[in-house]
Motif scaffolding. Structure first.
Motif, short mmCIF file in Angstrom:
data_model
loop_
_atom_site.label_atom_id
_atom_site.label_comp_id
_atom_site.label_asym_id
_atom_site.label_seq_id
_atom_site.Cartn_x
_atom_site.Cartn_y
_atom_site.Cartn_z
N ALA A 151 0.84 -1.20 0.00
CA ALA A 151 0.00 0.00 0.00
C ALA A 151 0.87 1.25 0.00
N CYS A 152 0.53 2.19 -0.84
CA CYS A 152 1.27 3.45 -0.86
C CYS A 152 0.34 4.58 -1.29
N TYR A 153 0.73 5.79 -0.92
CA TYR A 153 0.01 6.98 -1.34
C TYR A 153 1.07 7.97 -1.80
N LEU A 154 1.04 8.25 -3.11
CA LEU A 154 2.11 9.01 -3.76
C LEU A 154 1.57 10.30 -4.35
N GLN A 155 2.16 11.43 -3.97
CA GLN A 155 1.88 12.73 -4.58
C GLN A 155 3.21 13.42 -4.87
N ASP A 156 3.14 14.55 -5.59
CA ASP A 156 4.40 15.22 -5.96
C ASP A 156 4.37 16.74 -5.79
N TRP A 157 3.43 17.24 -4.98
CA TRP A 157 3.23 18.69 -4.94
C TRP A 157 4.32 19.45 -4.18
N LEU A 158 5.25 18.72 -3.56
CA LEU A 158 6.37 19.38 -2.87
C LEU A 158 7.71 19.13 -3.55
N VAL A 159 7.72 18.54 -4.73
CA VAL A 159 8.98 18.23 -5.41
C VAL A 159 9.83 19.47 -5.61
N ASP A 160 9.21 20.57 -6.00
CA ASP A 160 9.93 21.83 -6.22
C ASP A 160 10.32 22.43 -4.88
N PRO A 161 11.63 22.59 -4.59
CA PRO A 161 12.02 23.14 -3.28
C PRO A 161 11.60 24.58 -3.07
N SER A 162 11.19 25.27 -4.13
CA SER A 162 10.71 26.65 -3.97
C SER A 162 9.21 26.73 -3.76
N GLU A 206 11.82 10.70 6.28
CA GLU A 206 12.84 11.59 5.73
C GLU A 206 12.22 12.94 5.41
N THR A 207 12.97 14.01 5.71
CA THR A 207 12.62 15.37 5.29
C THR A 207 13.66 15.82 4.29
N PHE A 208 13.25 16.05 3.06
CA PHE A 208 14.19 16.34 1.98
C PHE A 208 14.55 17.82 1.90
N PHE A 243 4.39 -0.29 3.30
CA PHE A 243 3.62 0.93 3.21
C PHE A 243 4.54 2.11 2.89
N GLU A 244 4.02 3.04 2.12
CA GLU A 244 4.80 4.24 1.77
C GLU A 244 3.86 5.42 1.62
N ALA A 245 4.28 6.56 2.12
CA ALA A 245 3.55 7.82 1.93
C ALA A 245 4.58 8.89 1.60
N THR A 246 4.39 9.58 0.49
CA THR A 246 5.34 10.62 0.11
C THR A 246 4.64 11.70 -0.70
N ARG A 247 5.16 12.92 -0.58
CA ARG A 247 4.71 14.03 -1.41
C ARG A 247 5.82 14.45 -2.38
N TYR A 248 6.75 13.50 -2.62
CA TYR A 248 7.91 13.73 -3.49
C TYR A 248 8.02 12.71 -4.61
N LYS A 253 0.30 12.18 -9.04
CA LYS A 253 -0.52 13.29 -8.56
C LYS A 253 -1.39 12.91 -7.36
N ASN A 254 -2.02 11.75 -7.43
CA ASN A 254 -2.87 11.33 -6.31
C ASN A 254 -3.01 9.81 -6.35
N ALA A 255 -1.87 9.14 -6.31
CA ALA A 255 -1.81 7.70 -6.55
C ALA A 255 -1.86 6.93 -5.23
N LEU A 256 -3.07 6.69 -4.76
CA LEU A 256 -3.27 5.78 -3.63
C LEU A 256 -3.41 4.39 -4.23
N ARG A 257 -2.42 3.53 -3.95
CA ARG A 257 -2.39 2.20 -4.56
C ARG A 257 -2.41 1.14 -3.47
N ILE A 258 -3.27 0.14 -3.63
CA ILE A 258 -3.36 -0.95 -2.66
C ILE A 258 -3.46 -2.26 -3.42
N GLU A 259 -2.62 -3.21 -3.02
CA GLU A 259 -2.69 -4.56 -3.58
C GLU A 259 -2.74 -5.56 -2.44
N LEU A 260 -3.67 -6.48 -2.52
CA LEU A 260 -3.83 -7.55 -1.54
C LEU A 260 -3.55 -8.88 -2.21
#
Length: 368
Positions: A151-162, A206-208, A243-248, A253-260
């Motif tokens: 299970a993971c929830y992946l977003q990327d809205w903080l990739v840009d350090p600015s 981790e805080t990038f 499990f993984e959760a990241t905004r990087y 964009k909004n990839a909540l993925r679950i596999e059983l």
């Protein structure tokens, strides 16, 4: 409702729609919306369809025309508002995570059990029809005994350090970062789908980017939460999970993925394709077996009898309407409320254990 931003908009859409779609034993009237800024709150009321406004949530508690309080504010305010509402005999819907600490969540869950009113925690993705169907297939034994969860929830809205600083990057306001914002969803979803409780976790966070520019160019502010959280877990029934959760996660964009993975098959879901469910039926002959796509738009699929003909897709906002549907059914018809504040507390205990495990670099058991 308390809160006028992203979740306030999503919940307002649901309250406007729910009684026009579902036949229910209770009717929602959008009495009053509350926000700290009077002008912004009045604009939100006009846009979203609320009858009146307040600028202090305490004023909502004493209003006779308010039976239900919908809390769409940052996590540091959840406990105070919910406890006051429950003490006043109001029903409560509270956005996730339920609180910023286990102690707050325990107090809120205890108050909800004692109140005699309905209290729901807003883990909205339970109400995506494909996720609800996934739970039904698991309960029916279609994939056998569950062995592994991914299970993971992946977003990327903080990739840009600015990218500018927001309250979600403050531990004081949000409690945690990607862990609470996104990880809470996958924790609750896995509890919902498997019926199993988390027993122990081994985590790293981790805080990038250590600081970010304040909006308006007035300097920088420190980032005091995690940007990414990853953990292994043991669950009841011998289930193991990653499990993984990241905004990087650049490009996600909004990839909540679950596999059983079960003894008889596999089910997989991705929120970015929310009308679809993947199913591998391991009971089929090996020469015929393979993943098949279930388009979850049939009238006998969860919630779909109220919507459109098969093949006419639903979107993100519909899950909030389904949440409002289930809450009104619990209030007006006595249906059990899930996820309850006890479910919110269970998720909070997992989040707390993940944080402690990452800090101590050790497996951390979860006490229920």
């Amino acid at each position: 409702m308390v809160g006028t931003a992203f979740m306030g908009a999503a919940h307002s859409q649901a309250w406007r729609t729910v009684n026009r779609v579902f036949e229910l034993p209770a009717t929602a009237r959008m009495a009053v919306i509350c926000g700290r800024d009077a002008a912004r709150t009045e604009a939100a009321a006009a846009r979203f369809g609320w009858a009146a406004t307040e600028t202090d949530w305490r004023a909502l508690i004493g209003r006779d025309d308010v039976d239900l309080l919908d809390i769409c504010t940052p996590g540091d305010t959840h406990a105070e508002i919910a406890l006051a509402a429950l003490a006043a005999g109001k029903h409560v819907l509270c956005e996730k995570p339920l609180a910023n600490t286990v102690a707050e969540a325990e107090e809120m869950a205890a108050a909800a059990r004692a109140a005699g009113t309905v209290a729901m925690c807003g883990f909205t993705y339970r109400r995506v029809p494909a996720v609800s169907l996934m739970a039904k297939l698991v309960a029916a034994g279609r994939i056998g005994r569950i062995r592994q969860v991914r299970a993971c929830y992946l977003q990327d809205w903080l990739v840009d350090p600015s990218a500018p600083w927001t309250w979600r990057l403050s531990a004081d306001r949000a409690g945690s970062g990607a862990l609470g914002d996104l990880g809470a969803h996958v924790v609750d979803a896995v509890r919902f789908l498997t019926g199993a409780e988390f027993e122990a976790v081994s985590a790293l966070t981790e805080t990038f980017v250590a600081e970010r520019p304040l909006p308006g160019g007035t300097g920088n502010a420190p980032v005091t939460v995690d940007d990414a959280a990853l953990f292994l877990a043991r669950l009841g029934g011998g289930i193991v999970g990653t499990f993984e959760a990241t905004r990087y996660a650049t490009g996600r964009k909004n990839a909540l993925r679950i596999e059983l993975n079960g003894s008889l098959g596999t089910l997989a879901f991705d929120l970015e394709r929310l009308n679809e469910l993947e199913f591998y039926d391991g009971t089929q002959p090996s020469g015929e077996a393979g993943f098949r796509r279930i388009l979850v738009t049939e009238p006998d699929h969860p919630y779909l009898s109220a919507w459109w003909p098969p093949g006419h897709l639903l979107g993100y906002e519909h899950a909030f309407t389904h949440q409002a549907r289930d809450l009104l059914a619990a209030i007006g018809g006595g249906e059990p409320v899930r996820p309850s504040f006890d479910d919110g507390l269970a998720a909070q205990r997992v989040l707390d254990a993940v944080g402690r495990s990452a800090r101590d670099r050790a497996w951390c058991p979860i006490v229920h």
